[in-house]
Design a protein around this motif. Structure first.
Motif, PDB file in Angstrom:
ATOM      1  N   ALA A 192       0.846  -1.195   0.000  1.00 29.13           N
ATOM      2  CA  ALA A 192       0.000   0.000   0.000  1.00 29.13           C
ATOM      3  C   ALA A 192       0.880   1.243   0.000  1.00 29.13           C
ATOM      4  O   ALA A 192       2.084   1.156   0.246  1.00 29.13           O
ATOM      5  CB  ALA A 192      -0.892  -0.008   1.234  1.00 29.13           C
ATOM      6  N   GLY A 193       0.291   2.386  -0.258  1.00 22.19           N
ATOM      7  CA  GLY A 193       1.061   3.634  -0.197  1.00 22.19           C
ATOM      8  C   GLY A 193       0.500   4.689  -1.122  1.00 22.19           C
ATOM      9  O   GLY A 193      -0.147   4.376  -2.134  1.00 22.19           O
ATOM     10  N   LEU A 194       0.776   5.933  -0.775  1.00 22.56           N
ATOM     11  CA  LEU A 194       0.309   7.063  -1.582  1.00 22.56           C
ATOM     12  C   LEU A 194       0.878   6.960  -2.998  1.00 22.56           C
ATOM     13  O   LEU A 194       1.956   6.387  -3.194  1.00 22.56           O
ATOM     14  CB  LEU A 194       0.784   8.378  -0.934  1.00 22.56           C
ATOM     15  CG  LEU A 194       0.129   8.752   0.392  1.00 22.56           C
ATOM     16  CD1 LEU A 194       0.839   9.949   1.014  1.00 22.56           C
ATOM     17  CD2 LEU A 194      -1.353   9.058   0.185  1.00 22.56           C
ATOM     18  N   PRO A 195       0.166   7.548  -3.977  1.00 22.88           N
ATOM     19  CA  PRO A 195       0.664   7.463  -5.351  1.00 22.88           C
ATOM     20  C   PRO A 195       2.059   8.073  -5.480  1.00 22.88           C
ATOM     21  O   PRO A 195       2.381   9.054  -4.820  1.00 22.88           O
ATOM     22  CB  PRO A 195      -0.351   8.289  -6.157  1.00 22.88           C
ATOM     23  CG  PRO A 195      -1.473   8.585  -5.253  1.00 22.88           C
ATOM     24  CD  PRO A 195      -1.095   8.267  -3.863  1.00 22.88           C
ATOM     25  N   GLY A 196       2.861   7.440  -6.304  1.00 24.38           N
ATOM     26  CA  GLY A 196       4.176   7.989  -6.622  1.00 24.38           C
ATOM     27  C   GLY A 196       5.254   7.697  -5.603  1.00 24.38           C
ATOM     28  O   GLY A 196       6.360   8.219  -5.697  1.00 24.38           O
ATOM     29  N   TYR A 197       4.990   6.816  -4.645  1.00 26.11           N
ATOM     30  CA  TYR A 197       6.020   6.523  -3.629  1.00 26.11           C
ATOM     31  C   TYR A 197       6.760   5.205  -3.879  1.00 26.11           C
ATOM     32  O   TYR A 197       7.610   4.826  -3.096  1.00 26.11           O
ATOM     33  CB  TYR A 197       5.411   6.551  -2.221  1.00 26.11           C
ATOM     34  CG  TYR A 197       5.458   7.946  -1.618  1.00 26.11           C
ATOM     35  CD1 TYR A 197       6.537   8.372  -0.844  1.00 26.11           C
ATOM     36  CD2 TYR A 197       4.456   8.865  -1.883  1.00 26.11           C
ATOM     37  CE1 TYR A 197       6.589   9.655  -0.328  1.00 26.11           C
ATOM     38  CE2 TYR A 197       4.499  10.158  -1.371  1.00 26.11           C
ATOM     39  CZ  TYR A 197       5.578  10.536  -0.587  1.00 26.11           C
ATOM     40  OH  TYR A 197       5.652  11.805  -0.083  1.00 26.11           O
ATOM     41  N   GLY A 198       6.387   4.479  -4.945  1.00 28.62           N
ATOM     42  CA  GLY A 198       7.238   3.343  -5.315  1.00 28.62           C
ATOM     43  C   GLY A 198       6.612   1.956  -5.297  1.00 28.62           C
ATOM     44  O   GLY A 198       7.345   0.969  -5.399  1.00 28.62           O
ATOM     45  N   LYS A 199       5.285   1.843  -5.216  1.00 26.55           N
ATOM     46  CA  LYS A 199       4.660   0.509  -5.172  1.00 26.55           C
ATOM     47  C   LYS A 199       4.982  -0.296  -6.437  1.00 26.55           C
ATOM     48  O   LYS A 199       5.469  -1.424  -6.359  1.00 26.55           O
ATOM     49  CB  LYS A 199       3.124   0.627  -5.063  1.00 26.55           C
ATOM     50  CG  LYS A 199       2.636   1.275  -3.798  1.00 26.55           C
ATOM     51  CD  LYS A 199       1.130   1.282  -3.733  1.00 26.55           C
ATOM     52  CE  LYS A 199       0.462   2.125  -4.796  1.00 26.55           C
ATOM     53  NZ  LYS A 199       0.721   3.580  -4.683  1.00 26.55           N
ATOM     54  N   THR A 200       4.710   0.335  -7.587  1.00 26.82           N
ATOM     55  CA  THR A 200       4.902  -0.396  -8.840  1.00 26.82           C
ATOM     56  C   THR A 200       6.381  -0.678  -9.078  1.00 26.82           C
ATOM     57  O   THR A 200       6.742  -1.758  -9.542  1.00 26.82           O
ATOM     58  CB  THR A 200       4.303   0.420 -10.014  1.00 26.82           C
ATOM     59  OG1 THR A 200       2.979   0.777  -9.641  1.00 26.82           O
ATOM     60  CG2 THR A 200       4.285  -0.367 -11.284  1.00 26.82           C
ATOM     61  N   SER A 201       7.229   0.294  -8.720  1.00 28.36           N
ATOM     62  CA  SER A 201       8.674   0.090  -8.879  1.00 28.36           C
ATOM     63  C   SER A 201       9.148  -1.111  -8.079  1.00 28.36           C
ATOM     64  O   SER A 201       9.986  -1.886  -8.537  1.00 28.36           O
ATOM     65  CB  SER A 201       9.439   1.299  -8.385  1.00 28.36           C
ATOM     66  OG  SER A 201       9.509   2.252  -9.354  1.00 28.36           O
TER      67      SER A 201
END
Ligand SMILES: Nc1ncnc2c1ncn2[C@@H]1O[C@H](COP(=O)(O)OP(=O)(O)OP(=O)(O)O)[C@@H](O)[C@H]1O
Length: 461
Positions: A192-201
Motif C-alpha cells: 500500500a502507499g500514496l501514489p508515486g512513492y514506489g509501489k509499482t517500482s
C-alpha cells in the motif's frame, strides 16, 4: 643463525611486515569509494578512542583479583593494582558506516550496550547506533553515519537467476542491513502507499530479479490500464503468461483460470511431487512458483451500487473476483501460488478484509492518515511510531516502505533500490523465452486430455 643475528634481523622483519600491512591498508583506502573512505577514517577514530569512551560510558569493570602474573611480579609488601577491563573491539566498514564486534564482560552485556547506544552515536557522530547479539558473549554494534533510508540506491539486475527463490532481496533497513522478504510458504502480500512513492517500482524490481529463473511464472492484473501495451507493466508483459487490464470480466477469467490451476495442483501435488507442500521440494520449471500481481487492486473489488443491469453485472463480477482471489490466498500457499495486491489505501473497500487479513506480509509506503497506516500494517503499528508510514510523507522517502518484521516483533523500514525502466525492459526481453503457462505445464505432467484453459488476454510475444 646465531641468537645475535636473530636479534639483529628481527626488527627488520617486523618492520617490513608492518610496512606491508600499512601498504595493503593504504591501497584499500585509495581503492575505496568516497563514503567507504569516510567509514575507514571513522573506524580508526572509534578504535583509537574506544578504551577511554568505554570507561566514560560505564562500559568497563574493575577486576580486583590479581592475576597469577601480577601476584608473582608485585614487589613484596605491595598489593597488586586492580585492573579496569573494557570490552575489546574489532571493526569492519562499508559505505554506510562501521560494524563493531565486541565481547561482553561481567555486568557489561547487551542491555548495558543498548542503553549506551545513543551516547556512542553522539561520540562517533553517527545518525544511529544499534546493538544486537552475535553469539554467546559477543555483540555487534552497527553505526551508520547518515540515514540509509534517505540515500536512494539503484539496482542493475544481473540477469542471473537467484539461488534461493524462497527469499527475495528487498533493500536495506535503517541500519543499512540487508532485508529479505521470505517468500516460501507465503500466500499473499499487500503493498500500500500514496501514489508515486514506489509501489509499482518495487513489484517491477522483484519481477526483474526473479525473471531469469524458469521456476517463476508471472500473471498481472493492472487496474490502471486497459491494454498490455499501456502503463507500468508494458515492458514486463513479455515475461508474463497472462495480462489483464481494468476489464472486470477479463480479470474474472484470469482469476478463474488460476483457481482452477490451484485446484488441479492441490489434487495432484502428492502424486506428482511426492510431498504435500511444494515448498518442501521448491519451485521448478515444471512446477513453477506462480506470482499473481494485482495492481490498483481496488479496481477489481469495488462495491458497485445501483439497480440497472450493467451495474448489477459489475457488482456480481466484483464479488466473484473477491471470492476467487480469497481462494488463491487461502489455499494457494502449499501449491506454490502467491498473490501480490497493490493499492493506495489498503482499507476494506479497496482490498476486502477477508483477503487482506490472511496476507501474512504487508508493506506500506507513505500514508496520509493513521487509519490508512493501520489498514495497511495492522493495529500494532500504533505501538511503533518510528516505523509508522505517515512519517514517510517526504520526497526523501520515495522508495521507502515499512513492513512487518518477519521472525521478530515490530516493523522494519526498508529502502528499496530503484530499477530503471530500461533495465527492467532488457531483463524481460532477455528472459521472455522462459515464459510458460503453468496450466499447460501441469497438463504435461498429467496423463489424459489437457486441462481446460480459460480465455485470458495473454500478451502476444
Ligand atoms: N526505490 C526507488 N528509489 C528512487 N526513486 C523511486 C523508487 N521507486 C520509485 N521511485 C520514483 O518514483 C516514481 C513513482 O514510482 P511508482 O510508479 O512505483 O509509484 P506508485 O506508488 O506505484 O504510484 P501509483 O500509485 O501512482 O502507481 C518512479 O517513476 C521513480 O521516479
Amino acid at each position: 643463525m646465531n641468537p645475535e643475528h636473530v636479534v639483529e634481523v628481527a626488527p627488520i622483519i617486523v618492520g617490513a611486515a608492518l610496512a606491508l600491512i600499512h601498504l595493503v591498508s593504504l591501497a584499500r583506502y585509495i581503492a575505496a569509494d568516497r563514503e567507504t573512505r569516510a567509514s575507514i577514517r571513522q573506524a580508526f577514530r572509534i578504535r583509537r578512542g574506544w578504551t577511554r569512551l568505554a570507561k566514560m560510558q560505564g562500559l568497563s569493570v574493575t577486576d580486583r583479583t590479581p592475576t597469577l602474573l601480577a601476584s608473582l611480579t608485585t614487589k613484596q609488601g605491595q598489593t597488586p593494582q586492580p585492573r579496569e577491563l573494557t570490552p575489546t573491539i574489532k571493526t569492519a566498514v562499508d559505505r554506510y558506516g562501521v560494524i563493531v564486534t565486541t565481547n561482553t564482560l561481567p555486568r557489561v552485556g547487551l542491555d548495558e550496550m543498548q542503553k549506551a547506544a545513543p551516547h556512542l552515536a553522539n561520540a562517533w557522530r553517527c545518525a544511529r547506533v544499534s546493538v544486537t547479539p552475535l553469539a554467546p558473549g559477543r555483540l555487534r554494534i552497527r553505526a551508520v553515519r547518515s540515514d540509509p533510508l534517505t540515500l536512494p540506491t539503484t539496482l542493475r539486475p544481473s540477469g542471473q537467476a537467484p539461488e534461493d527463490l524462497g527469499s527475495w532481496d528487498l533493500g536495506v533497513d535503517e541500519y543499512a542491513e540487508a532485508v529479505a522478504l521470505r517468500m516460501a510458504n507465503i500466500p499473499g502480500i499487500t503493498v500500500a502507499g500514496l501514489p508515486g512513492y514506489g509501489k509499482t517500482s518495487l513489484i517491477n524490481g522483484l519481477v526483474c530479479r526473479m525473471a531469469p529463473s524458469d521456476a517463476m511464472q508471472f500473471a498481472v492484473a493492472d487496474g490502471k490500464v486497459s491494454t498490455a501495451d499501456e502503463g507500468d507493466y508494458a515492458d514486463m508483459v513479455k515475461r508474463c503468461f497472462a495480462f489483464v487490464g481494468d476489464d472486470l470480466a477479463h480479470a474474472n477469467g484470469l482469476f478463474k483460470k488460476l483457481v482452477e490451476l490451484r485446484r488441479e495442483r492441490s489434487s495432484n501435488v502428492r502424486r506428482l511431487l511426492g510431498v504435500a507442500n511444494m515448498w518442501h521440494v521448491g519451485p521448478s520449471a515444471a512446477w513453477p512458483l506462480v506470482v499473481l500481481i494485482i495492481d490498483e487492486a481496488h479496481t477489481y473489488f469495488r462495491d458497485y451500487k445501483g439497480s440497472d443491469a450493467a451495474t448489477k453485472r459489475l457488482a456480481a463480477l466484483s464479488a466473484e473476483n473477491a471470492r476467487l482471489v480469497e481462494d488463491l490466498v487461502k489455499k494457494g500457499r502449499s501449491v506454490g501460488i502467491v498473490v501480490i495486491l497493490a493499492t493506495q489505501k489498503a482499507t476494506g473497500d479497496a482490498i476486502p478484509t477477508f483477503i487482506r487479513d490472511v496476507c501474512p506480509v504487508g508493506l506500506s509506503f507513505a500514508q496520509k492518515t493513521a487509519e490508512a497506516a493501520v489498514a495497511a500494517l495492522g493495529e500494532d503499528i500504533r505501538n511503533w511510531p518510528d516505523a509508522n508510514p505517515i512519517n514517510l510523507q517526504d520526497p526523501a522517502y520515495v522508495g521507502v516502505a515499512s513492513m512487518v518484521s518477519q521472525g521478530r516483533a515490530g516493523f522494519t523500514r526498508v529502502r528499496m533500490p530503484y530499477v530503471a525502466d530500461a533495465d527492467a525492459a532488457t531483463v524481460a526481453a532477455n528472459t521472455a523465452r522462459l515464459t510458460a503457462d503453468p496450466v499447460e505445464l501441469l497438463s504435461r505432467m498429467l496423463p489424459g486430455p489437457p486441462l481446460s484453459k480459460d480465455a485470458t488476454n495473454v500478451p502476444a510475444s
